[in-house]
Design a protein around this motif. Structure first.
Motif, PDB file in Angstrom:
ATOM      1  N   ALA A 261      -7.055   6.887  -0.449  1.00  0.00           N
ATOM      2  CA  ALA A 261      -6.416   8.075  -1.036  1.00  0.00           C
ATOM      3  C   ALA A 261      -7.252   9.338  -0.889  1.00  0.00           C
ATOM      4  O   ALA A 261      -6.705  10.453  -0.859  1.00  0.00           O
TER       5      ALA A 261
ATOM      6  N   GLU B 112      -5.989   1.117   0.058  1.00  0.00           N
ATOM      7  CA  GLU B 112      -5.759   2.544  -0.140  1.00  0.00           C
ATOM      8  C   GLU B 112      -6.988   3.374   0.263  1.00  0.00           C
ATOM      9  O   GLU B 112      -8.121   3.022  -0.070  1.00  0.00           O
TER      10      GLU B 112
ATOM     11  N   ALA C  18      -6.348  12.159   1.513  1.00  0.00           N
ATOM     12  CA  ALA C  18      -5.160  12.998   1.319  1.00  0.00           C
ATOM     13  C   ALA C  18      -5.263  13.934   0.135  1.00  0.00           C
ATOM     14  O   ALA C  18      -4.323  14.689  -0.125  1.00  0.00           O
TER      15      ALA C  18
ATOM     16  N   ASP D  64     -11.006   5.054  -3.228  1.00  0.00           N
ATOM     17  CA  ASP D  64     -10.589   4.185  -2.130  1.00  0.00           C
ATOM     18  C   ASP D  64     -10.892   2.735  -2.492  1.00  0.00           C
ATOM     19  O   ASP D  64     -11.934   2.452  -3.102  1.00  0.00           O
TER      20      ASP D  64
ATOM     21  N   CYS E  86      -0.922   4.227   1.211  1.00  0.00           N
ATOM     22  CA  CYS E  86      -1.479   4.862   2.398  1.00  0.00           C
ATOM     23  C   CYS E  86      -0.922   4.186   3.647  1.00  0.00           C
ATOM     24  O   CYS E  86      -0.906   2.961   3.745  1.00  0.00           O
TER      25      CYS E  86
ATOM     26  N   SER F 262       0.811  -1.217   0.000  1.00  0.00           N
ATOM     27  CA  SER F 262       0.000   0.000   0.000  1.00  0.00           C
ATOM     28  C   SER F 262       0.845   1.267   0.000  1.00  0.00           C
ATOM     29  O   SER F 262       1.984   1.280   0.485  1.00  0.00           O
TER      30      SER F 262
END
Length: 266
Positions: free
Chosen positions: A83, A81, A86, A100, A22, A20
């Motif tokens: 994401a 993830e 972020a 995600d 993340c 990953s």
């Protein structure tokens, strides 16, 4: 689900790799937290392979090399993830691409065959075209302020990355296909689900057939390292990857790096 499909349990697993991007937290590795959360037996080894969007491809290659030592029988790779936590919504051109998701794959050691081919290249002059600057040693998390928050969120220069891929990806991919004795019309390609226009450009430049180039980004978004295992699962569930057929994983990542892997379906 992956363990059930492979007809094994955690007691049969020798190694857990987390690919990953993340992070649960900076230390320890993600794999240790996954190890605990999933109830993996104590003593089973785990570690992370971190290469943003190429995390899954490189984890597969690392696992293949470790099989060659004879030390492992079954290796599980996980990419999970989140994401969207972020992204920078002040940069909607990148934020709207992300999604995600998670994927897991079980790899089992088999007798060596000449049907596995791999390529990996890095062009670090583009290292700042895709980044999160905050949170590391250069800009530690304890220096976060509301004013510098954008530095702690995802930033991507999409046009620059597309130009880098257009310049470097075709040559590497063509050499990989040449080494594998494969042609674009004979491959099923599962690309990293980067962005719709980028995927369309890659398919056009390399001459892959639309029906064998598995572009699902409009449905999934960019799932970072999880994108390839998620689409692999979808293709297998839909019966799109015939036994004995050749499959290519292909992607790019922050850095800028690019990698491809060709193997034959069992």
């Amino acid at each position: 689900m992956a363990l059930a499909q492979a007809n094994i349990t955690w007691n049969d697993v020798d190694l857990l790799i987390d690919g990953s991007t993340c992070r649960h937290q900076p230390i320890p590795c993600n794999a240790a937290y996954l190890h605990h959360h999933l109830g993996v037996p104590e003593g089973v080894a785990c570690f992370d392979v971190h290469s943003t969007c190429l995390g899954f491809i490189l984890a597969v290659h690392v696992a293949n090399g470790m099989f060659a030592t004879g030390s492992y029988r079954n290796i599980v790779i996980v990419c999970a993830e989140a994401a969207l936590q972020a992204v920078n919504w002040a940069e909607p051109e990148s934020a709207c691409l992300m999604g995600d998701g998670a994927g897991a794959v079980v790899l089992r050691r088999a007798a060596p065959t000449p049907t596995y081919f791999f390529a990996h290249e890095t062009y670090s002059q583009h290292r700042d075209a895709c980044e999160i600057r905050g949170g590391g040693m250069v800009l530690p998390s304890n220096e976060f302020t509301p004013e510098n928050e954008p530095a702690f969120r995802f930033h991507m220069d999409g046009p620059r990355l597309v130009m880098a891929a257009r310049k470097h990806l075709p040559a590497m991919t063509q050499k990989l296909m040449h080494d594998a004795g494969a042609t674009p019309d004979a491959l099923h390609v599962i690309p990293h689900q980067a962005a719709p226009r980028a995927l369309a450009l890659v398919r056009r430049l390399l001459g892959f057939q639309a029906e064998r180039f598995h572009n699902r980004v409009a449905d999934t978004g960019n799932l970072v390292a999880a994108s390839i295992p998620v689409v692999l699962h979808q293709c297998l569930a839909e019966g799109l990857l015939p036994a004995g057929g050749s499959v290519m994983f292909l992607g790019t990542s922050a850095g800028y790096s690019q990698a491809g892997l060709i193997f034959r379906m069992g």
